[in-house]
Design a protein around this motif. Structure first.
Motif, PDB file in Angstrom:
ATOM      1  N   TYR A  33       0.764  -1.317  -0.035  1.00 50.61           N
ATOM      2  CA  TYR A  33       0.105   0.101   0.000  1.00 50.61           C
ATOM      3  C   TYR A  33       0.954   1.298   0.002  1.00 50.61           C
ATOM      4  O   TYR A  33       1.327   1.656   0.999  1.00 50.61           O
ATOM      5  CB  TYR A  33      -0.837  -0.196   1.211  1.00 50.61           C
ATOM      6  N   SER A  40       1.315  11.754  -0.173  1.00 49.76           N
ATOM      7  CA  SER A  40      -0.149  11.405   0.001  1.00 49.76           C
ATOM      8  C   SER A  40      -0.505  11.614   1.507  1.00 49.76           C
ATOM      9  O   SER A  40      -1.743  11.943   1.755  1.00 49.76           O
ATOM     10  CB  SER A  40      -0.682  10.049  -0.394  1.00 49.76           C
ATOM     11  N   ALA A  47      -9.619   9.786   2.450  1.00 47.32           N
ATOM     12  CA  ALA A  47     -10.323   8.660   1.740  1.00 47.32           C
ATOM     13  C   ALA A  47     -11.805   9.075   2.085  1.00 47.32           C
ATOM     14  O   ALA A  47     -12.587   9.291   2.641  1.00 47.32           O
ATOM     15  CB  ALA A  47      -9.788   7.214   2.310  1.00 47.32           C
ATOM     16  N   ASP A  55      -7.510   1.856  -1.725  1.00 46.21           N
ATOM     17  CA  ASP A  55      -7.750   3.107  -2.209  1.00 46.21           C
ATOM     18  C   ASP A  55      -6.449   3.808  -2.194  1.00 46.21           C
ATOM     19  O   ASP A  55      -5.518   3.725  -1.129  1.00 46.21           O
ATOM     20  CB  ASP A  55      -8.666   4.059  -1.563  1.00 46.21           C
ATOM     21  N   ALA A  57      -5.551   6.758  -1.520  1.00 49.65           N
ATOM     22  CA  ALA A  57      -5.353   7.431  -0.403  1.00 49.65           C
ATOM     23  C   ALA A  57      -4.813   7.012   0.849  1.00 49.65           C
ATOM     24  O   ALA A  57      -3.895   7.752   1.458  1.00 49.65           O
ATOM     25  CB  ALA A  57      -6.759   8.275  -0.006  1.00 49.65           C
ATOM     26  N   PHE A  58      -4.742   5.723   0.896  1.00 49.13           N
ATOM     27  CA  PHE A  58      -4.020   5.103   2.141  1.00 49.13           C
ATOM     28  C   PHE A  58      -2.667   4.657   1.669  1.00 49.13           C
ATOM     29  O   PHE A  58      -2.463   4.279   0.956  1.00 49.13           O
ATOM     30  CB  PHE A  58      -5.113   3.897   2.426  1.00 49.13           C
ATOM     31  N   SER A 136     -12.682   5.546   6.960  1.00 48.36           N
ATOM     32  CA  SER A 136     -11.617   6.364   7.692  1.00 48.36           C
ATOM     33  C   SER A 136     -12.197   7.189   8.847  1.00 48.36           C
ATOM     34  O   SER A 136     -13.380   7.548   8.676  1.00 48.36           O
ATOM     35  CB  SER A 136     -10.326   7.212   7.053  1.00 48.36           C
ATOM     36  N   CYS A 166      -4.470   7.986   5.777  1.00 47.05           N
ATOM     37  CA  CYS A 166      -4.758   8.530   4.342  1.00 47.05           C
ATOM     38  C   CYS A 166      -4.576   9.958   4.528  1.00 47.05           C
ATOM     39  O   CYS A 166      -4.290  10.934   3.682  1.00 47.05           O
ATOM     40  CB  CYS A 166      -6.126   8.357   3.868  1.00 47.05           C
ATOM     41  N   GLU A 167      -3.961  10.474   5.725  1.00 48.57           N
ATOM     42  CA  GLU A 167      -3.746  11.843   5.673  1.00 48.57           C
ATOM     43  C   GLU A 167      -3.386  12.371   7.607  1.00 48.57           C
ATOM     44  O   GLU A 167      -4.118  11.625   8.409  1.00 48.57           O
ATOM     45  CB  GLU A 167      -4.969  12.939   5.685  1.00 48.57           C
TER      46      GLU A 167
END
Length: 210
Positions: A33, A40, A47, A55, A57-58, A136, A166-167
């Motif tokens: 991943y 990112s 996400a 995805d 985003a992860f 998420s 994801c962030e």
């Protein structure tokens, strides 16, 4: 004491900023991943509510690799590019929405801050409310008063074998001066006497993050 929310430029200061992180699974040359362009985690993209664990985003950390087991956590360290008053920290992590494939929210997300990327102060532990309803969730730490930091480090201790992020965000405002961190309390040491069950159940890690 600084109330950063009252300052005119208050907002998320991680967007577009550079960061370092621990190794992904199985290694950074071919992670399952990946971190898309090593951007990112601070691209402002969270996400979607129904996003799959695959995805883009992860990115994925795994508890089984040596990079994780050697320190007891995975990390993301963001360089804010300057000194800021910061009071709210959010790590958007995959939830029990993905439990059927062995992914759930982390046990802990601890937030560390630093002026020099060498000496770290623990700002606190984020609050996590896992759910299977959305992909998420925000692991959130909100302080009553701001600390100053140039570097913010998020430390993830896994609950399931996978930790998906994801962030990461840090909210604050430009600082006028460097504030000293509060004095550390008395340091306690522990001697663990037992068998392999001590490590199987992550007992030393649990004590580390009390």
């Amino acid at each position: 004491m600084i109330n950063a929310k009252e300052l005119p430029d208050y907002g998320n200061k991680t967007v577009g900023k550079s960061y370092a992180r621990s190794m992904l699974y199985p290694d950074d040359s071919g992670p399952s991943y990946p971190d898309e362009g090593n951007k990112s985690m601070t691209d402002g993209v969270i996400a979607a509510e129904n996003a799959k664990y695959s995805d883009k985003a992860f990115l994925g950390f795994n508890k089984s690799i040596a990079d994780y087991t050697s320190r007891g956590y995975a990390y993301i360290t963001v360089d804010l590019g300057g000194l800021f008053y910061v009071d709210t920290f959010i790590a958007h992590v995959a939830s029990a929405f993905h439990e059927s494939v062995g992914i759930s929210a982390p046990q802990y997300v601890d937030v560390m801050v630093s002026h020099d990327n060498q000496n770290w102060y623990k700002a606190g532990r984020a609050t996590i409310a896992d759910t299977d309803e959305v992909s998420s969730i925000p692991a959130t730490l909100e302080l009553e008063y701001a600390l100053t930091a140039r570097y913010v480090q998020y430390r993830f201790v896994g609950h399931s074998n996978w930790i998906m992020v994801c962030e990461v965000e840090a909210f604050g405002a430009q600082a006028e001066e460097e504030l000293p961190y509060p004095e550390a309390g008395e340091v306690q040491t522990f001697l663990f006497v037992g068998n392999s069950s001590t490590y199987y159940f992550d007992i030393p890690t649990k004590f580390m993050y009390i």
